[in-house]
Motif scaffolding. Structure first.
Motif, short mmCIF file in Angstrom:
data_model
loop_
_atom_site.label_atom_id
_atom_site.label_comp_id
_atom_site.label_asym_id
_atom_site.label_seq_id
_atom_site.Cartn_x
_atom_site.Cartn_y
_atom_site.Cartn_z
N ALA A 170 0.87 -1.19 0.00
CA ALA A 170 0.00 0.00 0.00
C ALA A 170 0.89 1.22 0.00
CB ALA A 170 -0.92 0.01 1.21
N ALA A 171 0.55 2.22 -0.79
CA ALA A 171 1.36 3.44 -0.87
C ALA A 171 1.12 4.31 0.37
CB ALA A 171 1.01 4.21 -2.14
N GLN A 172 2.04 5.23 0.58
CA GLN A 172 1.96 6.14 1.71
C GLN A 172 0.62 6.89 1.72
OE1 GLN A 172 4.60 6.84 3.95
NE2 GLN A 172 3.58 8.49 5.07
N GLY A 173 -0.10 6.82 2.86
CA GLY A 173 -1.29 7.62 3.08
C GLY A 173 -2.46 7.34 2.16
N THR A 174 -2.58 6.15 1.60
CA THR A 174 -3.64 5.87 0.63
C THR A 174 -4.81 5.08 1.20
OG1 THR A 174 -2.46 3.87 -0.10
CG2 THR A 174 -2.02 5.92 -1.31
N LEU A 175 -4.70 4.55 2.42
CA LEU A 175 -5.74 3.69 2.95
C LEU A 175 -6.60 4.40 3.99
CD1 LEU A 175 -3.87 0.29 3.54
CD2 LEU A 175 -5.18 1.01 1.53
N GLU A 176 -7.86 4.03 4.02
CA GLU A 176 -8.74 4.40 5.12
C GLU A 176 -8.48 3.42 6.27
OE1 GLU A 176 -10.59 7.04 5.21
OE2 GLU A 176 -10.17 7.61 3.13
N VAL A 177 -8.89 3.84 7.47
CA VAL A 177 -8.63 3.02 8.65
C VAL A 177 -9.22 1.63 8.52
CG1 VAL A 177 -9.07 2.79 11.12
CG2 VAL A 177 -8.40 5.01 10.17
N ARG A 178 -10.48 1.55 8.08
CA ARG A 178 -11.14 0.25 7.97
C ARG A 178 -10.47 -0.62 6.90
NH1 ARG A 178 -15.72 -0.27 10.88
NH2 ARG A 178 -16.66 1.65 11.71
N GLU A 200 -9.05 0.84 18.85
CA GLU A 200 -9.94 1.51 19.79
C GLU A 200 -9.74 3.02 19.79
OE1 GLU A 200 -9.20 -0.52 23.42
OE2 GLU A 200 -10.19 -2.37 22.77
N ALA A 201 -8.49 3.47 19.55
CA ALA A 201 -8.23 4.91 19.45
C ALA A 201 -8.92 5.53 18.24
CB ALA A 201 -6.72 5.17 19.38
N GLN A 202 -9.26 4.70 17.25
CA GLN A 202 -10.00 5.15 16.07
C GLN A 202 -11.51 5.03 16.28
OE1 GLN A 202 -8.48 6.46 13.53
NE2 GLN A 202 -6.58 5.41 13.02
N GLY A 203 -11.92 4.57 17.47
CA GLY A 203 -13.33 4.41 17.76
C GLY A 203 -13.97 3.20 17.11
N LEU A 204 -13.16 2.18 16.78
CA LEU A 204 -13.66 1.02 16.06
C LEU A 204 -13.75 -0.23 16.92
CD1 LEU A 204 -11.68 1.48 12.74
CD2 LEU A 204 -14.05 2.13 13.21
N GLY A 205 -13.42 -0.15 18.19
CA GLY A 205 -13.46 -1.35 19.02
C GLY A 205 -12.26 -2.24 18.78
N PRO A 206 -12.27 -3.46 19.32
CA PRO A 206 -11.12 -4.36 19.18
C PRO A 206 -10.83 -4.71 17.72
CG PRO A 206 -12.63 -5.13 20.88
CD PRO A 206 -13.34 -4.03 20.16
N ALA A 207 -9.56 -4.82 17.40
CA ALA A 207 -9.16 -5.18 16.04
C ALA A 207 -9.23 -6.68 15.85
CB ALA A 207 -7.73 -4.70 15.78
N PRO A 208 -9.53 -7.15 14.65
CA PRO A 208 -9.46 -8.59 14.37
C PRO A 208 -8.04 -9.10 14.64
CG PRO A 208 -10.52 -7.41 12.56
CD PRO A 208 -9.94 -6.37 13.47
N VAL A 248 6.43 2.30 4.68
CA VAL A 248 5.67 3.55 4.64
C VAL A 248 4.51 3.43 5.63
CG1 VAL A 248 6.25 4.02 2.23
CG2 VAL A 248 4.16 2.74 2.79
N VAL A 249 3.90 4.57 5.93
CA VAL A 249 2.70 4.60 6.76
C VAL A 249 1.50 4.66 5.81
CG1 VAL A 249 1.43 5.81 8.57
CG2 VAL A 249 3.94 5.76 8.62
N PRO A 250 0.71 3.60 5.72
CA PRO A 250 -0.29 3.52 4.65
C PRO A 250 -1.56 4.33 4.88
CG PRO A 250 -0.37 1.54 5.98
CD PRO A 250 0.78 2.35 6.50
N VAL A 251 -1.76 4.88 6.11
CA VAL A 251 -2.94 5.71 6.36
C VAL A 251 -2.54 7.18 6.41
CG1 VAL A 251 -4.31 3.96 7.55
CG2 VAL A 251 -2.65 5.30 8.84
N ALA A 252 -3.48 8.06 6.06
CA ALA A 252 -3.18 9.49 6.02
C ALA A 252 -2.99 10.06 7.43
CB ALA A 252 -4.29 10.24 5.29
#
Length: 303
Positions: A170-178, A200-208, A248-252
């Motif tokens: 995934a390219a730098q900053g191209t993904l949404e959190v979900r 949880e810091a994103q307000g999404l609850g536990p991660a898979p 890279v960091v894939p989320v913005a």
């Protein structure tokens, strides 16, 4: 003239804060160490050691005496080792986890060797905490959350934990959190910040649950570089990979998850040794420089 044997015994006891530890290093019995200490105190005319059960400390006179002799005894030990062709026994020993040793400390050692050209250094890469009464270690960079009683502890620096992956994934900053949470993820089992905290810091609850898990961070980082998934790692550990673009960091934007997980640890008695205090001072300066130049400084953190 004081017998050097008794002075050397006192030096080891004061450095380790332990009669049994000094006995092990000198390959004698604890009772022999106690006899040498008693003889030295009688000849000097004052108490040097305090005892409370198994705990050993220095009196005020003992503190002053150790300060006066430590550099000289240390120099004699080093000179003797050199003359015997055992130079490696006169080294400054640092213990650190394999990840911090290889990912952060090793790239900086050239500057330390330039600062102390006469120093002989040994890096002991281990995840086992040092037992300073037994192990011949001058300073430890210990992984954890601090709180080790009876020792000098100082945070090396605070780290931010960030999701990273290979640019081919995934390219730098191209993904949404979900989208990121739906991707294959890599877990460092002993990391102080886990994927559940990031989710949880994103307000999404536990991660898979992550598909791949490693008990060493450097293995998780290498797996991320190879494109096996997204790892949640300390910026301290992925400095080189971010700087070279291998990761890279894939989320913005990413949550600010910041904590001190690397600590400078040693007995307080070790702080009386000039080479240890110089090492600590150098590590502080390197940590400050790293904080100013960290590749993660360009990331947009959610506070």
């Amino acid at each position: 003239m004081q017998p050097f044997r008794a002075i050397a015994v006192f030096y080891h006891v004061a450095r380790l804060n332990s009669i049994t530890g000094a006995a092990a290093q000198l390959n004698v019995t604890p009772s022999a160490v106690s006899q040498q200490l008693k003889a030295l105190e009688e000849q000097i005319g004052t108490s040097l050691i305090t005892r409370k059960g198994r705990n050993v400390g220095l009196t005020e006179a003992g503190e002053r005496y150790f300060e006066m002799i430590s550099d000289k005894v240390d120099g004699i030990i080093q000179a003797t080792a050199l003359m015997q062709g055992r130079q490696q026994q006169a080294t400054l020993v640092i213990r650190a986890t394999p990840t911090i040793a290889s990912k952060w400390l090793l790239p900086r050692l050239a500057r330390f060797l330039e600062l102390m050209p006469d120093a002989h250094l040994r890096i002991d890469g281990s995840n086992e905490p040092v037992d300073f009464t037994r192990d011949n270690v001058d300073l430890e960079i210990r992984h954890g959350l601090g709180g080790w009683p009876g020792l000098y502890i100082e945070p090396l620096t605070e780290e931010r934990f960030i999701p990273v992956c290979a640019p081919a994934l995934a390219a730098q900053g191209t993904l949404e959190v979900r989208q990121l949470l739906d991707m294959p993820r890599i877990r460092s089992a002993k990391a102080q910040v886990q994927w559940s905290a990031w989710s949880e810091a994103q307000g999404l609850g536990p991660a898979p649950e992550a598909r791949l898990s490693f008990d060493r961070s450097h293995m998780a980082i290498d797996a991320a570089v190879l494109g096996y998934g997204v790892a949640l790692e300390s910026e301290l550990m992925v400095e080189a990979e971010l700087a070279t673009g291998r990761l890279v960091v894939p989320v913005a934007r990413t949550p600010l998850l910041q904590v001190a997980t690397q600590w400078l640890v040693c007995p307080r008695s070790n702080l009386r040794r000039h080479r240890v205090t110089r090492l600590i001072k150098w590590l502080r300066a390197e940590a400050e420089d790293w904080r100013r130049t960290s590749p993660a400084n360009t990331i947009d953190f959610l506070k």
